[in-house]
Scaffold this motif. Structure first.
Motif, PDB file in Angstrom:
ATOM      1  N   THR A 110      15.458 -76.708 -18.466  1.00  0.00           N
ATOM      2  CA  THR A 110      16.036 -76.201 -17.218  1.00  0.00           C
ATOM      3  C   THR A 110      15.974 -77.250 -16.117  1.00  0.00           C
ATOM      4  O   THR A 110      16.958 -77.469 -15.390  1.00  0.00           O
ATOM      5  CB  THR A 110      15.287 -74.929 -16.769  1.00  0.00           C
ATOM      6  N   GLU A 111      14.831 -77.911 -15.999  1.00  0.00           N
ATOM      7  CA  GLU A 111      14.672 -78.923 -14.947  1.00  0.00           C
ATOM      8  C   GLU A 111      15.589 -80.118 -15.177  1.00  0.00           C
ATOM      9  O   GLU A 111      16.159 -80.666 -14.232  1.00  0.00           O
ATOM     10  CB  GLU A 111      13.211 -79.375 -14.894  1.00  0.00           C
ATOM     11  N   LEU A 112      15.762 -80.522 -16.438  1.00  0.00           N
ATOM     12  CA  LEU A 112      16.644 -81.651 -16.736  1.00  0.00           C
ATOM     13  C   LEU A 112      18.098 -81.288 -16.423  1.00  0.00           C
ATOM     14  O   LEU A 112      18.843 -82.098 -15.861  1.00  0.00           O
ATOM     15  CB  LEU A 112      16.497 -82.051 -18.206  1.00  0.00           C
ATOM     16  N   LYS A 113      18.487 -80.063 -16.763  1.00  0.00           N
ATOM     17  CA  LYS A 113      19.847 -79.619 -16.477  1.00  0.00           C
ATOM     18  C   LYS A 113      20.096 -79.595 -14.976  1.00  0.00           C
ATOM     19  O   LYS A 113      21.128 -80.082 -14.486  1.00  0.00           O
ATOM     20  CB  LYS A 113      20.072 -78.227 -17.073  1.00  0.00           C
ATOM     21  N   ASP A 114      19.144 -79.048 -14.212  1.00  0.00           N
ATOM     22  CA  ASP A 114      19.280 -79.019 -12.750  1.00  0.00           C
ATOM     23  C   ASP A 114      19.336 -80.440 -12.182  1.00  0.00           C
ATOM     24  O   ASP A 114      20.109 -80.724 -11.259  1.00  0.00           O
ATOM     25  CB  ASP A 114      18.114 -78.249 -12.126  1.00  0.00           C
ATOM     26  N   PHE A 115      18.503 -81.315 -12.748  1.00  0.00           N
ATOM     27  CA  PHE A 115      18.446 -82.702 -12.293  1.00  0.00           C
ATOM     28  C   PHE A 115      19.805 -83.387 -12.486  1.00  0.00           C
ATOM     29  O   PHE A 115      20.338 -84.035 -11.581  1.00  0.00           O
ATOM     30  CB  PHE A 115      17.357 -83.426 -13.081  1.00  0.00           C
ATOM     31  N   ALA A 120      25.842 -84.723 -10.670  1.00  0.00           N
ATOM     32  CA  ALA A 120      27.265 -84.435 -10.883  1.00  0.00           C
ATOM     33  C   ALA A 120      27.886 -83.835  -9.629  1.00  0.00           C
ATOM     34  O   ALA A 120      29.008 -84.178  -9.242  1.00  0.00           O
ATOM     35  CB  ALA A 120      27.429 -83.480 -12.065  1.00  0.00           C
ATOM     36  N   ALA A 121      27.141 -82.928  -8.975  1.00  0.00           N
ATOM     37  CA  ALA A 121      27.667 -82.272  -7.774  1.00  0.00           C
ATOM     38  C   ALA A 121      27.899 -83.261  -6.640  1.00  0.00           C
ATOM     39  O   ALA A 121      28.843 -83.124  -5.856  1.00  0.00           O
ATOM     40  CB  ALA A 121      26.704 -81.167  -7.324  1.00  0.00           C
ATOM     41  N   GLU A 122      27.047 -84.278  -6.545  1.00  0.00           N
ATOM     42  CA  GLU A 122      27.163 -85.268  -5.478  1.00  0.00           C
ATOM     43  C   GLU A 122      27.988 -86.477  -5.893  1.00  0.00           C
ATOM     44  O   GLU A 122      28.206 -87.396  -5.096  1.00  0.00           O
ATOM     45  CB  GLU A 122      25.757 -85.731  -5.055  1.00  0.00           C
ATOM     46  N   GLY A 123      28.469 -86.478  -7.147  1.00  0.00           N
ATOM     47  CA  GLY A 123      29.297 -87.588  -7.611  1.00  0.00           C
ATOM     48  C   GLY A 123      28.532 -88.871  -7.799  1.00  0.00           C
ATOM     49  O   GLY A 123      29.106 -89.964  -7.769  1.00  0.00           O
ATOM     50  N   LYS A 124      27.225 -88.781  -8.005  1.00  0.00           N
ATOM     51  CA  LYS A 124      26.394 -89.971  -8.176  1.00  0.00           C
ATOM     52  C   LYS A 124      26.311 -90.369  -9.651  1.00  0.00           C
ATOM     53  O   LYS A 124      26.463 -89.552 -10.549  1.00  0.00           O
ATOM     54  CB  LYS A 124      24.982 -89.719  -7.649  1.00  0.00           C
ATOM     55  N   VAL A 125      26.059 -91.647  -9.871  1.00  0.00           N
ATOM     56  CA  VAL A 125      25.867 -92.169 -11.218  1.00  0.00           C
ATOM     57  C   VAL A 125      24.390 -92.094 -11.578  1.00  0.00           C
ATOM     58  O   VAL A 125      23.520 -92.473 -10.785  1.00  0.00           O
ATOM     59  CB  VAL A 125      26.345 -93.635 -11.316  1.00  0.00           C
TER      60      VAL A 125
END
Length: 377
Positions: free
Chosen positions: A333-338, A343-348
């Motif tokens: 769960t924590e890895l998915k949220d991480f 992805a939400a912020e468009g960061k690599v």
């Protein structure tokens, strides 16, 4: 400043999962460790052709999944997807400088194997490779269930319907070679419009309208033995459909719904006719690629059910099992949220980000352990 097309990490993960499922469906239905030759002419299996060992100009040959891994590693291979009733050729007479490492005791040739230009890396009536570096048109390849060649959607001579992955296709050439199929098509096939196919350089002329020698027989090969029409006709679905007289344009490829094979006539006369035309497989619903893929998916799920982690859990007591399962679910769960936050912020996501994530996991684990020790004292 021009906007660049971006793909989120979630999209990449979902696409990767789809590709894995597709590969599993094809490959898990075949044995990746043992040559399939001892099984004889396998009903359906994943096949490859080796351009290194049997290049164009020589004899066509096909090798099974296991031999593609063990005997042809590093070679230039053509992926043939699946073929029916094929026996592995690896190391036989066609391979002058290679001996099969998995099952060398093979006959010189497999006389019942059927080959096509696919075994030399070209497909469709246009006889082009896939992927084709010179073709800039995005187009899907669809396999004919009779000749098993792969054709471009734009070369089928018909409109490709929706949900094509749940349907079967018979190309125009195979329809014309077996005219009785047009009778079935008028009643069972997916309705579709024909389109004009433009001639392309190098196109195969074999899909032009062939003369219907069977027209005088009304698309039905008559029984070889003498029997009264009263005995033969009532049980023959094909003759009943002919009597209705419903027609369909006899041009272009034909698409069939998933249940069409179960509606074909299986009377003695039709079985003999299908056998004579090497089409008996049409009466076998388990012959379909979809049935093969479902078998592969089931095999994959069974193998996942024998996960070493789950086997290790069986050797632990109930408390230890719950601790590990809860810990795994928390980390998942924590890895998915991480990842979703990136992805939400468009960061690599960088390797450093991943290292920091697992360092935080380790730090939390140490704090929990230390807290437990303090409490126990």
């Amino acid at each position: 400043m021009s906007e660049e097309q971006t793909v989120s990490l979630v999209d990449v993960l979902e696409e990767d999962e789809e590709l894995e499922e597709e590969a599993s469906a094809v490959l898990a239905g075949s044995d990746s460790d043992h040559c399939s030759y001892p099984q004889g002419y396998v009903k359906r299996q994943a096949l490859y052709a080796c351009n290194t060992c049997t290049p164009k100009g020589g004899e066509a040959a096909g090798v099974c999944l296991a031999c593609s891994y063990k005997c042809h590693e590093g070679h230039d291979l053509f992926e043939l997807y699946t073929k029916r009733n094929f026996r592995c050729d690896c190391g036989n007479r066609k391979f002058s400088e290679l001996q099969c490492k998995l099952y060398p005791e093979k006959d010189e040739v497999n006389t019942l194997n059927k080959y096509s230009h696919n075994f030399f890396g070209v497909y469709c009536t246009c006889s082009r490779p896939y992927p084709d570096p010179d073709d800039q048109v995005e187009d899907e390849m669809i396999q004919c269930v009779v000749c098993e060649d792969w054709l471009h959607g734009r070369h089928l001579g018909c409109v490709v319907p929706d949900c094509v992955e749940l349907q079967e296709m018979i190309c125009e050439t195979c329809m014309n070679k077996n005219p009785f199929l047009w009778t079935y098509a008028a009643h069972l096939a997916v309705p579709g419009a024909t389109v004009e196919v433009k001639e392309e350089p190098g196109a195969d002329d074999s899909n032009t309208n062939l003369p219907n020698k069977e027209d005088k027989c009304d698309d039905v090969i008559q029984p070889s033995c003498k029997r009264s029409r009263e005995d033969a006709e009532p049980s023959c679905k094909l003759k009943q459909l002919q009597a209705i007289g419903q027609k369909r344009g006899q041009s272009g490829a034909v698409f069939w719904p998933s249940t069409w094979r179960s509606k074909l006539c299986s009377c003695n006369t039709c079985q003999e006719s299908l056998s004579g035309a090497s089409l008996s497989f049409l009466l076998d619903e388990s012959d379909t690629v979809l049935a093969y893929e479902n078998k592969g998916k089931n095999n994959e799920q069974t193998q996942q059910g024998n996960d070493p982690l789950m086997s290790a859990l069986d050797n632990l007591n109930r408390v230890q099992q719950l601790e590990i399962i809860h810990g795994y679910n928390d980390m998942k769960t924590e890895l998915k949220d991480f990842l979703q936050s990136f992805a939400a912020e468009g960061k690599v996501v960088t390797p450093e980000d991943i290292r920091q994530f697992f360092e935080q996991q380790q730090s939390r684990k140490r704090r929990r352990v230390d807290a437990g020790r303090f409490y126990s004292t």
